[in-house]
Motif scaffolding. Structure first.
Motif, PDB file in Angstrom:
ATOM      1  N   VAL A  40      69.420  -0.368  27.857  1.00  0.00           N
ATOM      2  CA  VAL A  40      69.881  -1.856  28.553  1.00  0.00           C
ATOM      3  C   VAL A  40      70.700  -1.906  28.006  1.00  0.00           C
ATOM      4  CG1 VAL A  40      68.679  -4.072  28.975  1.00  0.00           C
ATOM      5  CG2 VAL A  40      67.440  -2.108  29.422  1.00  0.00           C
ATOM      6  N   SER A 122      64.722  -5.703  35.909  1.00  0.00           N
ATOM      7  CA  SER A 122      65.598  -3.543  34.963  1.00  0.00           C
ATOM      8  C   SER A 122      65.483  -3.890  33.728  1.00  0.00           C
ATOM      9  CB  SER A 122      67.190  -3.873  35.479  1.00  0.00           C
ATOM     10  OG  SER A 122      67.430  -4.963  34.534  1.00  0.00           O
ATOM     11  N   TYR A 126      62.614  -0.254  32.451  1.00  0.00           N
ATOM     12  CA  TYR A 126      62.601   0.209  31.536  1.00  0.00           C
ATOM     13  C   TYR A 126      62.629   0.238  30.590  1.00  0.00           C
ATOM     14  CZ  TYR A 126      67.225   1.232  33.748  1.00  0.00           C
ATOM     15  OH  TYR A 126      67.952   1.533  34.658  1.00  0.00           O
TER      16      TYR A 126
END
Length: 148
Positions: A40, A122, A126
């Motif tokens: 990220v 997201s 992740y």
């Protein structure tokens, strides 16, 4: 005749930066661990169009921290809870480094663009991916050494 009020970038395409809220990256570091914050953080660094020498520095630091995690799994006969704690501590170190390096471009992004992207989906994806890969890596290292 040119006026001070005419735009100087007329006819040129200007690509805007994107960013997550960098303060929320600590949640990814705590839940997902080192691999999640690395992924990220690099997505955010690329979206902020960080200079190449900073990207290279982040790559080297991330490789060192991820290698340290593998070495801890392989060399230290610790319990699963201690392995997770070490991973989260190294994720905290990685978050702090990403935060320091991304702080200036993030502030510039907020001044010129103003908007941020959601880290919700997201971040979840992740984090789950990182937990799965980290568990698989830990079990693989322990199985290879015969400690498990």
């Amino acid at each position: 005749m040119h006026s001070l009020y005419t735009s100087s970038l007329t006819g040129k395409k200007v690509s805007k930066t994107k960013s997550f809220i960098i303060h929320n990256l600590v949640i990814v570091a705590v839940i997902g661990g080192l691999l999640a914050i690395t992924i990220v953080g690099f997505i955010n660094a690329k979206a902020l169009k960080l200079e190449k020498h900073y990207i290279r520095l982040l790559i080297v630091i991330s490789i060192i921290l991820n290698t340290a995690t593998i070495i801890c799994y392989a060399c230290l006969p610790l319990s699963a809870e201690m392995d997770v704690l070490i991973n989260r501590l190294l994720a905290g170190v990685s978050y702090f480094i990403f935060f320091i390096i991304l702080k200036r471009p993030y502030k510039e992004h907020l001044v010129f663009v103003g908007g941020t992207q959601s880290l919700y989906w997201s971040g979840i994806i992740y984090c789950l991916l990182s937990i799965f890969i980290d568990g698989f890596l830990r079990e693989g290292v322990l199985a290879y050494e015969g400690r498990n």
